[in-house]
Every structure is written in structure tokens, then in C-alpha cells.
Scaffold this motif. Structure first.
Motif, PDB file in Angstrom:
ATOM      1  N   MET A   1       0.855  -1.196   0.000  1.00 22.71           N
ATOM      2  CA  MET A   1       0.000   0.000   0.000  1.00 22.71           C
ATOM      3  C   MET A   1       0.891   1.246   0.000  1.00 22.71           C
ATOM      4  SD  MET A   1      -3.166   0.861   2.585  1.00 22.71           S
ATOM      5  CE  MET A   1      -4.352   2.135   2.140  1.00 22.71           C
ATOM      6  N   PRO A   2       0.642   2.217  -0.887  1.00 22.41           N
ATOM      7  CA  PRO A   2       1.529   3.384  -1.037  1.00 22.41           C
ATOM      8  C   PRO A   2       1.700   4.221   0.226  1.00 22.41           C
ATOM      9  CG  PRO A   2      -0.002   3.221  -2.878  1.00 22.41           C
ATOM     10  CD  PRO A   2      -0.447   2.226  -1.861  1.00 22.41           C
ATOM     11  N   LEU A   3       0.726   4.207   1.123  1.00 22.61           N
ATOM     12  CA  LEU A   3       0.769   5.087   2.295  1.00 22.61           C
ATOM     13  C   LEU A   3       1.435   4.456   3.513  1.00 22.61           C
ATOM     14  CD1 LEU A   3      -2.860   6.533   2.088  1.00 22.61           C
ATOM     15  CD2 LEU A   3      -0.748   7.583   1.269  1.00 22.61           C
ATOM     16  N   VAL A   4       1.962   3.248   3.364  1.00 28.60           N
ATOM     17  CA  VAL A   4       2.507   2.527   4.518  1.00 28.60           C
ATOM     18  C   VAL A   4       3.663   3.281   5.157  1.00 28.60           C
ATOM     19  CG1 VAL A   4       3.696   0.440   5.263  1.00 28.60           C
ATOM     20  CG2 VAL A   4       1.770   0.279   3.693  1.00 28.60           C
ATOM     21  N   ASN A   5       4.608   3.730   4.365  1.00 27.45           N
ATOM     22  CA  ASN A   5       5.810   4.377   4.900  1.00 27.45           C
ATOM     23  C   ASN A   5       5.710   5.900   4.870  1.00 27.45           C
ATOM     24  OD1 ASN A   5       7.161   1.865   5.326  1.00 27.45           O
ATOM     25  ND2 ASN A   5       7.597   1.774   3.124  1.00 27.45           N
ATOM     26  N   THR A   6       4.544   6.411   5.149  1.00 28.29           N
ATOM     27  CA  THR A   6       4.331   7.858   5.197  1.00 28.29           C
ATOM     28  C   THR A   6       3.794   8.247   6.570  1.00 28.29           C
ATOM     29  OG1 THR A   6       2.025   7.759   4.433  1.00 28.29           O
ATOM     30  CG2 THR A   6       3.751   7.811   2.744  1.00 28.29           C
ATOM     31  N   ARG A   7       3.595   9.546   6.752  1.00 31.19           N
ATOM     32  CA  ARG A   7       3.049  10.025   8.021  1.00 31.19           C
ATOM     33  C   ARG A   7       1.532   9.900   8.089  1.00 31.19           C
ATOM     34  NH1 ARG A   7       6.431  15.603   9.412  1.00 31.19           N
ATOM     35  NH2 ARG A   7       8.514  14.638   9.506  1.00 31.19           N
ATOM     36  N   VAL A   8       0.944   9.450   7.012  1.00 29.86           N
ATOM     37  CA  VAL A   8      -0.513   9.283   6.986  1.00 29.86           C
ATOM     38  C   VAL A   8      -0.904   8.111   7.880  1.00 29.86           C
ATOM     39  CG1 VAL A   8      -2.522   8.781   5.544  1.00 29.86           C
ATOM     40  CG2 VAL A   8      -0.671  10.217   4.663  1.00 29.86           C
ATOM     41  N   THR A   9      -1.850   8.340   8.758  1.00 30.87           N
ATOM     42  CA  THR A   9      -2.322   7.298   9.667  1.00 30.87           C
ATOM     43  C   THR A   9      -3.733   6.864   9.268  1.00 30.87           C
ATOM     44  OG1 THR A   9      -3.375   8.823  11.237  1.00 30.87           O
ATOM     45  CG2 THR A   9      -1.007   8.394  11.515  1.00 30.87           C
ATOM     46  N   PRO A  10      -4.175   5.722   9.766  1.00 26.33           N
ATOM     47  CA  PRO A  10      -5.550   5.296   9.488  1.00 26.33           C
ATOM     48  C   PRO A  10      -6.583   6.332   9.927  1.00 26.33           C
ATOM     49  CG  PRO A  10      -4.287   3.460  10.347  1.00 26.33           C
ATOM     50  CD  PRO A  10      -3.410   4.670  10.470  1.00 26.33           C
ATOM     51  N   ASN A  11      -6.308   7.035  11.023  1.00 25.30           N
ATOM     52  CA  ASN A  11      -7.250   8.056  11.494  1.00 25.30           C
ATOM     53  C   ASN A  11      -7.374   9.208  10.502  1.00 25.30           C
ATOM     54  OD1 ASN A  11      -7.777   6.611  13.787  1.00 25.30           O
ATOM     55  ND2 ASN A  11      -6.499   7.856  15.135  1.00 25.30           N
ATOM     56  N   HIS A  12      -6.286   9.513   9.798  1.00 26.54           N
ATOM     57  CA  HIS A  12      -6.348  10.547   8.763  1.00 26.54           C
ATOM     58  C   HIS A  12      -7.328  10.130   7.670  1.00 26.54           C
ATOM     59  CE1 HIS A  12      -2.034  11.943   9.943  1.00 26.54           C
ATOM     60  NE2 HIS A  12      -2.957  12.583  10.643  1.00 26.54           N
ATOM     61  N   LEU A  13      -7.236   8.878   7.255  1.00 27.55           N
ATOM     62  CA  LEU A  13      -8.124   8.383   6.206  1.00 27.55           C
ATOM     63  C   LEU A  13      -9.571   8.329   6.694  1.00 27.55           C
ATOM     64  CD1 LEU A  13      -5.951   5.502   4.689  1.00 27.55           C
ATOM     65  CD2 LEU A  13      -6.280   7.825   3.824  1.00 27.55           C
ATOM     66  N   THR A  14      -9.747   7.974   7.961  1.00 27.78           N
ATOM     67  CA  THR A  14     -11.102   7.958   8.523  1.00 27.78           C
ATOM     68  C   THR A  14     -11.702   9.358   8.515  1.00 27.78           C
ATOM     69  OG1 THR A  14     -10.526   6.095   9.968  1.00 27.78           O
ATOM     70  CG2 THR A  14     -12.481   7.358  10.543  1.00 27.78           C
ATOM     71  N   THR A  15     -10.871  10.357   8.835  1.00 26.11           N
ATOM     72  CA  THR A  15     -11.347  11.744   8.833  1.00 26.11           C
ATOM     73  C   THR A  15     -11.724  12.190   7.424  1.00 26.11           C
ATOM     74  OG1 THR A  15      -9.944  12.281  10.740  1.00 26.11           O
ATOM     75  CG2 THR A  15     -10.754  14.122   9.418  1.00 26.11           C
ATOM     76  N   VAL A  16     -10.905  11.807   6.442  1.00 27.29           N
ATOM     77  CA  VAL A  16     -11.222  12.132   5.048  1.00 27.29           C
ATOM     78  C   VAL A  16     -12.536  11.477   4.652  1.00 27.29           C
ATOM     79  CG1 VAL A  16     -10.504  11.815   2.650  1.00 27.29           C
ATOM     80  CG2 VAL A  16      -8.818  12.462   4.375  1.00 27.29           C
ATOM     81  N   ARG A  17     -12.709  10.223   5.036  1.00 25.74           N
ATOM     82  CA  ARG A  17     -13.951   9.502   4.740  1.00 25.74           C
ATOM     83  C   ARG A  17     -15.148  10.203   5.361  1.00 25.74           C
ATOM     84  NH1 ARG A  17     -18.375   6.738   4.853  1.00 25.74           N
ATOM     85  NH2 ARG A  17     -18.704   4.831   6.033  1.00 25.74           N
ATOM     86  N   LEU A  18     -14.970  10.652   6.602  1.00 27.12           N
ATOM     87  CA  LEU A  18     -16.052  11.324   7.315  1.00 27.12           C
ATOM     88  C   LEU A  18     -16.429  12.640   6.634  1.00 27.12           C
ATOM     89  CD1 LEU A  18     -17.936  11.598   9.759  1.00 27.12           C
ATOM     90  CD2 LEU A  18     -16.017  12.571  11.037  1.00 27.12           C
ATOM     91  N   LEU A  19     -15.436  13.427   6.271  1.00 28.65           N
ATOM     92  CA  LEU A  19     -15.702  14.721   5.641  1.00 28.65           C
ATOM     93  C   LEU A  19     -16.386  14.551   4.282  1.00 28.65           C
ATOM     94  CD1 LEU A  19     -12.401  16.647   6.494  1.00 28.65           C
ATOM     95  CD2 LEU A  19     -14.658  16.912   7.545  1.00 28.65           C
ATOM     96  N   ILE A  20     -15.901  13.598   3.496  1.00 30.38           N
ATOM     97  CA  ILE A  20     -16.524  13.354   2.188  1.00 30.38           C
ATOM     98  C   ILE A  20     -17.960  12.881   2.366  1.00 30.38           C
ATOM     99  CG2 ILE A  20     -16.426  11.964   0.082  1.00 30.38           C
ATOM    100  CD1 ILE A  20     -13.407  11.841   0.409  1.00 30.38           C
ATOM    101  N   GLY A  21     -18.177  12.018   3.365  1.00 25.89           N
ATOM    102  CA  GLY A  21     -19.530  11.535   3.631  1.00 25.89           C
ATOM    103  C   GLY A  21     -20.467  12.650   4.066  1.00 25.89           C
ATOM    104  N   LEU A  22     -19.964  13.574   4.884  1.00 24.82           N
ATOM    105  CA  LEU A  22     -20.785  14.704   5.328  1.00 24.82           C
ATOM    106  C   LEU A  22     -21.162  15.597   4.149  1.00 24.82           C
ATOM    107  CD1 LEU A  22     -18.988  15.725   8.665  1.00 24.82           C
ATOM    108  CD2 LEU A  22     -21.121  14.452   8.382  1.00 24.82           C
TER     109      LEU A  22
END
Length: 207
Positions: A1-22
Motif C-alpha cells: 500500500m503506497p501510504l505505509v511508509n508515510t506520516r498518513v495514519t488510518p485516522n487521517h483516512l477515517t477523517t477524510v472519509r467522514l468529511l466526504i460523507g458529510l
């Protein structure tokens, strides 16, 4: 997965998912053909992103109890607002055409949304008692029940929001009732059996 060795965390993706859903839910609430189709597109994107946070947590070892709860809470909130937004944006006349009664579409959306919220809550409780295996959803060909939201653009594209909302207001409570029964079964199974209690007391007495 491209984001494995980055500062991006699962919580970041969850927040993006939440904002897009809203954003998607707000578009659905605006009503009108263009807005509901745009909202459906955002909901699909949000649902897709929802699958990435768990995958990132698994392959990167960045999973946490708080993150898991955040993911479930975001799922519940987006789904509840999705149905609420659909109901708010639908005209009463559209529902009357299908069931012959002028029921408030927003009420139907709230019924479906509350049922979904109950389902998420009980599934979380079941998972606490039995682990993820206890909340494994039914799947067909790799598709789970929640993946039905990927069909939402087809529903909005062919102006099927009203029947979809009616079906959700019936199906979601029925599924919630099934989850309640399953939850009660899990609770009963997790309770210590009388024989076990008696054996434990006998051991203490013998000591």
C-alpha cells in the motif's frame, strides 16, 4: 500500500472519509436531480475511502482501539446522515406515489438512520464480547451488506430515491431486529453457566 511508509495514519483516512460523507449527505439534503446525484457520488467515494483506513492499519501495524472506535463512529454517522439527507431532500408527493400515503420522507429517513445507528452500536458491543469474528457480515462474491451503498448512484440516476428510502425504512429496522436477537444470544452465551459457578464455589470450599 503506497501510504505505509508515510506520516498518513488510518485516522487521517477515517477523517477524510467522514468529511466526504458529510458533504455527500449535505448534497442529498439539498434535493433536486443534480444535487442528489452529486451527493451519491460523494457517498460512494466516502465508502471507498472507508475500506482504506482498515487496510492501512493492518499492513502498517498502526491499529488502535481508539482508531477502531473512531472508524465505527464515522461509519454510523455518515450512514445515519445519508438516510436523513435523502429523506430531507425528497418530496412528500414522491413517497405518496409509491405507498399511497403522504408520509414524511424525512421521518422515513430518520427511521432508517436510527435503525442503522442501533445496528452499528450493537455490532460494536458484540465485537467487544466475541471479537471481529462475531460481527462478520454476510457476503456474496466478496461483497458485504454495506456495499449496497455503491448502488446509490444508480438509484439517484434513475430517480429511484423515494422507493429506495421506503425500502430502507422497512429493511433497516428488520435487520436491526435481527441484530438485537443476535446480540441477546451473544450476551446469554457470554454469561457464566450455573454449573461453572457451582464448580468454582466447590473449589473455594475445598480449599
Amino acid at each position: 500500500m503506497p501510504l505505509v511508509n508515510t506520516r498518513v495514519t488510518p485516522n487521517h483516512l477515517t477523517t477524510v472519509r467522514l468529511l466526504i460523507g458529510l458533504i455527500g449527505a449535505l448534497c442529498l439534503a439539498r434535493g433536486g436531480y443534480g444535487w442528489v446525484n452529486l451527493g451519491a457520488l460523494f457517498i460512494v467515494i466516502s465508502n471507498f475511502v472507508d475500506h482504506t483506513d482498515g487496510e492501512l492499519a493492518r499492513v502498517s501495524g498502526k491499529s488502535s482501539r481508539i482508531g477502531h472506535f473512531y472508524d465505527l463512529a464515522s461509519d454510523a454517522l455518515v450512514t445515519v446522515l445519508l438516510f436523513g439527507g435523502l429523506g430531507y431532500g425528497v418530496r412528500v408527493a414522491s413517497v405518496r406515489e409509491w405507498i399511497g400515503v403522504g408520509v414524511s420522507p424525512f421521518l422515513l429517513g430518520c427511521v432508517a438512520g436510527i435503525a442503522v445507528a442501533l445496528i452499528f452500536f450493537l455490532r460494536m458491543r458484540i465485537e467487544e464480547m466475541e471479537g471481529k469474528a462475531g460481527t462478520k457480515q454476510a457476503s456474496l462474491g466478496g461483497f458485504e451488506t454495506e456495499d449496497v451503498l455503491y448502488l446509490l448512484p444508480l438509484v439517484t440516476l434513475f430517480s429511484g430515491v423515494a422507493p429506495f428510502l421506503i425500502a430502507a425504512s422497512i429493511g433497516a429496522p428488520l435487520f436491526a431486529a435481527w441484530v438485537v436477537i443476535d446480540y441477546r444470544r451473544v450476551v446469554r452465551r457470554s454469561r457464566p453457566q450455573p454449573e461453572a459457578k457451582q464448580e468454582a464455589s466447590q473449589i473455594w470450599v475445598s480449599r
